[in-house]
Design an enzyme around this catalytic site. Structure first.
Site, PDB file in Angstrom:
ATOM      1  N   CYS A 100     -10.159   1.313  -5.879  1.00 30.09           N
ATOM      2  CA  CYS A 100      -9.380   2.540  -5.983  1.00 30.09           C
ATOM      3  C   CYS A 100      -9.960   3.440  -7.082  1.00 30.09           C
ATOM      4  O   CYS A 100     -11.106   3.826  -7.007  1.00 30.09           O
ATOM      5  CB  CYS A 100      -7.901   2.231  -6.188  1.00 30.09           C
ATOM      6  N   HIS A 210      -7.195  -0.562  -1.249  1.00 26.42           N
ATOM      7  CA  HIS A 210      -6.782  -1.742  -2.012  1.00 26.42           C
ATOM      8  C   HIS A 210      -6.923  -2.988  -1.140  1.00 26.42           C
ATOM      9  O   HIS A 210      -6.047  -3.282  -0.326  1.00 26.42           O
ATOM     10  CB  HIS A 210      -5.318  -1.615  -2.451  1.00 26.42           C
ATOM     11  N   GLU A 212      -6.521  -6.007  -2.018  1.00 28.75           N
ATOM     12  CA  GLU A 212      -5.477  -6.964  -2.391  1.00 28.75           C
ATOM     13  C   GLU A 212      -4.138  -6.645  -1.737  1.00 28.75           C
ATOM     14  O   GLU A 212      -3.218  -7.475  -1.761  1.00 28.75           O
ATOM     15  CB  GLU A 212      -5.332  -7.020  -3.921  1.00 28.75           C
TER      16      GLU A 212
END
Length: 229
Positions: A100, A210, A212
């Site tokens: 990001c 992202h 994750e």
């Protein structure tokens, strides 16, 4: 198939008994460090959240997260000597992954509200406001990965990743003139105008989205990165 969370900082291990790769999530005050830690641990890494110089330098991989404003992230990174750590690792060919705003600060500059802030200048280019009717770009989107990608290996072309951002790089300016050297692999996505969604450039990889927070697709991507360490 999703896998259950591993305890914080505990790697899932490998069936071959090979020691897990050591990954440091660099904690400079800007980023979802806990979610990154959990995702990396599920992907098989031995993870630590720290800003300790020696640990960040010694790790097999360094993940640089980032949320918020470009200028604030750069100040936080410099205050924690993260700019120097990233530079030293890359000079030695040691892997770094930016996520990001952790990707955005790798570029030459960021421009927010008319204010220009110097980035790490690992890649030429400017991070500028998204050119779209709806901003921020928040939610799931597909990407267009190039041939030969390792980051997106094993993922379907229609795999979706989770984005949350109002700024991006719309023009890629770096090409390798030396035929003996591999040109960076650039992945694109589109929200209004196309923008850079990921880069693979030697030891330096980065994603605007992202991983994750991107479910199974993001887990596969992190597994791919760890597998190169």
């Amino acid at each position: 198939m999703s896998t259950p969370d591993s305890p914080s900082g505990t790697p899932s291990g490998t069936s071959s008994g090979t020691p897990a790769k050591r990954v440091v999530v660099f904690d400079y005050g800007f980023g979802n460090v806990r979610s990154a830690e959990r995702a990396l641990a599920r992907a098989g890494a031995d993870v630590e959240i720290t800003r300790d110089y020696d640990k960040a330098m010694a790790a097999d991989g360094l993940l640089v997260p980032g949320v918020g404003a470009f200028a604030a992230c750069m100040k936080g990174l410099r205050d924690a000597r993260g700019d120097w750590i990233v530079g030293r690792r890359l000079a030695g060919g040691r892997p770094v992954l930016g996520i990001c705003v952790g990707m955005q600060i790798l570029f030459e500059r960021g421009i927010e509200h008319g204010v220009e802030t110097e980035g790490l200048d690992e890649w030429p280019g400017s991070v500028e406001p998204l050119q779209a009717d709806i901003v921020p770009h928040m939610g799931w989107n597909t990407v267009e990965a190039p041939a030969g990608t390792k980051l997106f290996a094993g993922l379907d072309a229609d795999a979706r990743f989770y984005f949350v951002h109002s700024y991006a790089v719309h023009d890629w300016a770096l090409e390798t003139a030396n035929p003996a050297m591999r040109s960076p692999l650039v992945t694109w996505s589109t929200h209004g105008k196309p923008f850079v969604a990921a880069v693979e450039n030697g030891a330096l990889w980065a994603t605007q989205f992202h991983p994750e927070k991107s479910g199974d697709a993001g887990a596969q991507l992190l597994t791919n990165w760890i597998g190169t360490l």
